[in-house]
Design an enzyme around this catalytic site. Structure first.
Site, PDB file in Angstrom:
ATOM      1  N   ALA A  66       0.869  -1.173   0.000  1.00 28.07           N
ATOM      2  CA  ALA A  66       0.000   0.000   0.000  1.00 28.07           C
ATOM      3  C   ALA A  66       0.910   1.229   0.000  1.00 28.07           C
ATOM      4  CB  ALA A  66      -0.891  -0.009   1.234  1.00 28.07           C
ATOM      5  N   GLY A 111       0.642  -4.916   1.031  1.00 23.89           N
ATOM      6  CA  GLY A 111      -0.563  -5.053   0.208  1.00 23.89           C
ATOM      7  C   GLY A 111      -0.329  -5.840  -1.073  1.00 23.89           C
ATOM      8  N   GLU A 114      -0.580  -9.343  -0.017  1.00 25.01           N
ATOM      9  CA  GLU A 114      -2.006  -9.547   0.291  1.00 25.01           C
ATOM     10  C   GLU A 114      -2.844  -9.637  -0.982  1.00 25.01           C
ATOM     11  OE1 GLU A 114      -2.378  -7.420   4.617  1.00 25.01           O
ATOM     12  OE2 GLU A 114      -1.857  -6.143   2.941  1.00 25.01           O
ATOM     13  N   GLU A 134       5.063  -4.646   7.352  1.00 27.66           N
ATOM     14  CA  GLU A 134       4.367  -3.528   8.002  1.00 27.66           C
ATOM     15  C   GLU A 134       4.941  -3.176   9.364  1.00 27.66           C
ATOM     16  OE1 GLU A 134       2.892  -6.002   6.386  1.00 27.66           O
ATOM     17  OE2 GLU A 134       1.280  -5.234   5.123  1.00 27.66           O
TER      18      GLU A 134
HETATM   19  N1  COA Z   1       4.554   3.195  -0.959  1.00 28.76           N
HETATM   20  C1  COA Z   1       4.908   4.345  -1.574  1.00 28.76           C
HETATM   21  N2  COA Z   1       6.006   4.435  -2.359  1.00 28.76           N
HETATM   22  C2  COA Z   1       6.742   3.335  -2.514  1.00 28.76           C
HETATM   23  C3  COA Z   1       6.424   2.108  -1.915  1.00 28.76           C
HETATM   24  C4  COA Z   1       5.272   2.069  -1.100  1.00 28.76           C
HETATM   25  N3  COA Z   1       4.857   0.927  -0.511  1.00 28.76           N
HETATM   26  N4  COA Z   1       7.362   1.196  -2.248  1.00 28.76           N
HETATM   27  C5  COA Z   1       8.241   1.835  -3.050  1.00 28.76           C
HETATM   28  N5  COA Z   1       7.864   3.121  -3.212  1.00 28.76           N
HETATM   29  C6  COA Z   1       8.524   4.156  -4.015  1.00 28.76           C
HETATM   30  C7  COA Z   1       9.786   4.681  -3.357  1.00 28.76           C
HETATM   31  O1  COA Z   1       9.468   5.672  -2.390  1.00 28.76           O
HETATM   32  C8  COA Z   1      10.528   5.228  -4.537  1.00 28.76           C
HETATM   33  O2  COA Z   1       9.943   6.462  -4.911  1.00 28.76           O
HETATM   34  P1  COA Z   1      10.904   7.729  -5.289  1.00 28.76           P
HETATM   35  O3  COA Z   1      11.679   7.254  -6.485  1.00 28.76           O
HETATM   36  O4  COA Z   1       9.942   8.824  -5.591  1.00 28.76           O
HETATM   37  O5  COA Z   1      11.778   7.952  -4.091  1.00 28.76           O
HETATM   38  C9  COA Z   1      10.180   4.232  -5.641  1.00 28.76           C
HETATM   39  O6  COA Z   1       8.992   3.576  -5.236  1.00 28.76           O
HETATM   40  C10 COA Z   1      11.260   3.186  -5.853  1.00 28.76           C
HETATM   41  O7  COA Z   1      11.494   2.543  -4.614  1.00 28.76           O
HETATM   42  P2  COA Z   1      12.947   2.450  -3.928  1.00 28.76           P
HETATM   43  O8  COA Z   1      12.742   2.326  -2.457  1.00 28.76           O
HETATM   44  O9  COA Z   1      13.822   3.561  -4.408  1.00 28.76           O
HETATM   45  O10 COA Z   1      13.473   1.069  -4.560  1.00 28.76           O
HETATM   46  P3  COA Z   1      14.557   0.091  -3.925  1.00 28.76           P
HETATM   47  O11 COA Z   1      14.886  -0.896  -4.993  1.00 28.76           O
HETATM   48  O12 COA Z   1      15.674   0.848  -3.293  1.00 28.76           O
HETATM   49  O13 COA Z   1      13.789  -0.684  -2.738  1.00 28.76           O
HETATM   50  C11 COA Z   1      11.911  -1.844  -1.759  1.00 28.76           C
HETATM   51  C12 COA Z   1      12.727  -1.528  -3.043  1.00 28.76           C
HETATM   52  C13 COA Z   1      10.684  -2.618  -2.163  1.00 28.76           C
HETATM   53  C14 COA Z   1      12.789  -2.687  -0.804  1.00 28.76           C
HETATM   54  C15 COA Z   1      11.538  -0.504  -1.064  1.00 28.76           C
HETATM   55  O14 COA Z   1      10.939   0.340  -2.037  1.00 28.76           O
HETATM   56  C16 COA Z   1      10.570  -0.675   0.064  1.00 28.76           C
HETATM   57  O15 COA Z   1      10.957  -1.096   1.148  1.00 28.76           O
HETATM   58  N6  COA Z   1       9.285  -0.309  -0.144  1.00 28.76           N
HETATM   59  C17 COA Z   1       8.285  -0.341   0.880  1.00 28.76           C
HETATM   60  C18 COA Z   1       7.807  -1.769   1.117  1.00 28.76           C
HETATM   61  C19 COA Z   1       6.790  -1.782   2.241  1.00 28.76           C
HETATM   62  O16 COA Z   1       7.059  -1.472   3.366  1.00 28.76           O
HETATM   63  N7  COA Z   1       5.563  -2.170   1.873  1.00 28.76           N
HETATM   64  C20 COA Z   1       4.472  -2.286   2.803  1.00 28.76           C
HETATM   65  C21 COA Z   1       3.717  -1.014   2.839  1.00 28.76           C
HETATM   66  S1  COA Z   1       2.388  -1.117   4.015  1.00 28.76           S
END
Ligand code: COA
Length: 260
Positions: A66, A111, A114, A134
């Site tokens: 999400a 999400g 999920e 989360e």
């Molecule tokens: N919500 C909003 N934005 C998200 C996102 C999320 N769940 N997951 C990734 N993004 C965005 C990042 O903020 C980034 O945006 P930006 O370029 O404007 O800064 C873009 O997507 C690329 O992600 P980035 O983090 O730079 O890629 P990465 O390869 O370094 O890392 C992940 C990949 C998946 C490990 C990392 O993005 C992450 O931990 N995301 C969140 C996962 C999470 O906690 N999900 C549960 C949410 S309830």
């Protein structure tokens, strides 16, 4: 149908729904969720669509969760509403009377995991990663992660995933029953289509009833679930597809199912 954040293509009865927000790793914001709802309502009502594959745009992610920027603004009331809306949409997918296959092509986190779990079958590419991270954000899963995950992988493994927030690889996900099969990334969509078309060649009413029976039976005590199965078995025996499928076997020919 036209969407801002989804691609929906239908070819020979098979819909491919792609979450298309790759610059944010296909994160599910409110608009994406509304569009997923509209897409599945359309699929449910459209008789030409017989099966669905759900996947993510880009090389990196199925859905990375999400949208955290929207979660940040939630309070107690809006948080409950946020989760209820997500549940309604994912339940619509889970109860769709047509097969839904998740082709998980990268990160399936929060999400995203999920969403994959709401689909009927999960196939993954070798680079897929699953997780419920989360707790790292100080929150719990809210779109079914604490409920569908233990039903798929067992209580202990689910608690490990939701309490540590650790990701599991595609192979690990397969070994715990979270995904059915793992394929090379460039084979994933072809394998998903092959499976979808196999299911599409079967009796559609029977397939819909299998989805219903597995979903509904898992929520019932075993004796009630068996009684439910017996009742619906009777209903399927009253269909033309049953007569056609069994006659085709006896006549050594391919069945011509109508779904009725
Ligand atoms: N919500 C909003 N934005 C998200 C996102 C999320 N769940 N997951 C990734 N993004 C965005 C990042 O903020 C980034 O945006 P930006 O370029 O404007 O800064 C873009 O997507 C690329 O992600 P980035 O983090 O730079 O890629 P990465 O390869 O370094 O890392 C992940 C990949 C998946 C490990 C990392 O993005 C992450 O931990 N995301 C969140 C996962 C999470 O906690 N999900 C549960 C949410 S309830």
């Amino acid at each position: 149908m036209e969407f801002n954040n989804l691609l929906l293509e239908v070819k020979d009865g098979l819909a491919v729904l792609t979450i298309n927000r790759p610059d944010k790793l296909n994160a599910l914001n409110n608009e994406v969720m509304k569009e997923i709802k509209a897409a599945f309502e359309h699929i449910r009502e459209n008789d030409e669509v017989k099966a669905v594959i759900v996947t993510g745009a880009g090389e990196k992610a199925f859905v990375a969760g999400a949208d955290i920027t929207e979660i940040h603004t939630l309070d107690e009331t809006s948080g409950t509403y946020f989760a209820q809306v997500g549940h309604d949409i994912f339940t619509l997918i889970e109860k769709l009377p047509k097969p839904v296959i998740a082709a998980v092509n990268g990160f399936a986190l929060g999400g995203g995991c999920e969403l994959a779990m709401a689909c009927h079958i999960r196939l993954a590419s070798e680079n897929a990663r699953f997780g419920q991270p989360e707790v790292s954000l100080g929150i719990t899963p809210g779109y079914g992660g604490t409920q569908r995950l233990p039903r798929l992988v067992g209580k202990g493994r689910a608690l490990e995933m939701v309490m540590t927030g650790n990701m599991v690889s595609a192979d690990q996900a397969q070994s715990i029953g979270l995904v059915n099969h793992v394929y090379a990334a460039d084979e994933l969509m072809a394998k998903a289509e092959e499976m979808a078309r196999t299911i599409m060649s079967k009796g559609p009413a029977a397939v819909a009833m299998c989805i219903r029976l597995v979903n509904e039976g898992l929520d019932l005590p075993l004796d009630e679930a068996k009684a439910h199965e017996a009742k619906l078995f009777g209903e399927i025996c009253a269909t033309g597809d049953m007569k056609e499928g069994t006659a085709a076997f006896m006549e050594k020919r391919k069945p011509n199912f109508t779904g009725k």
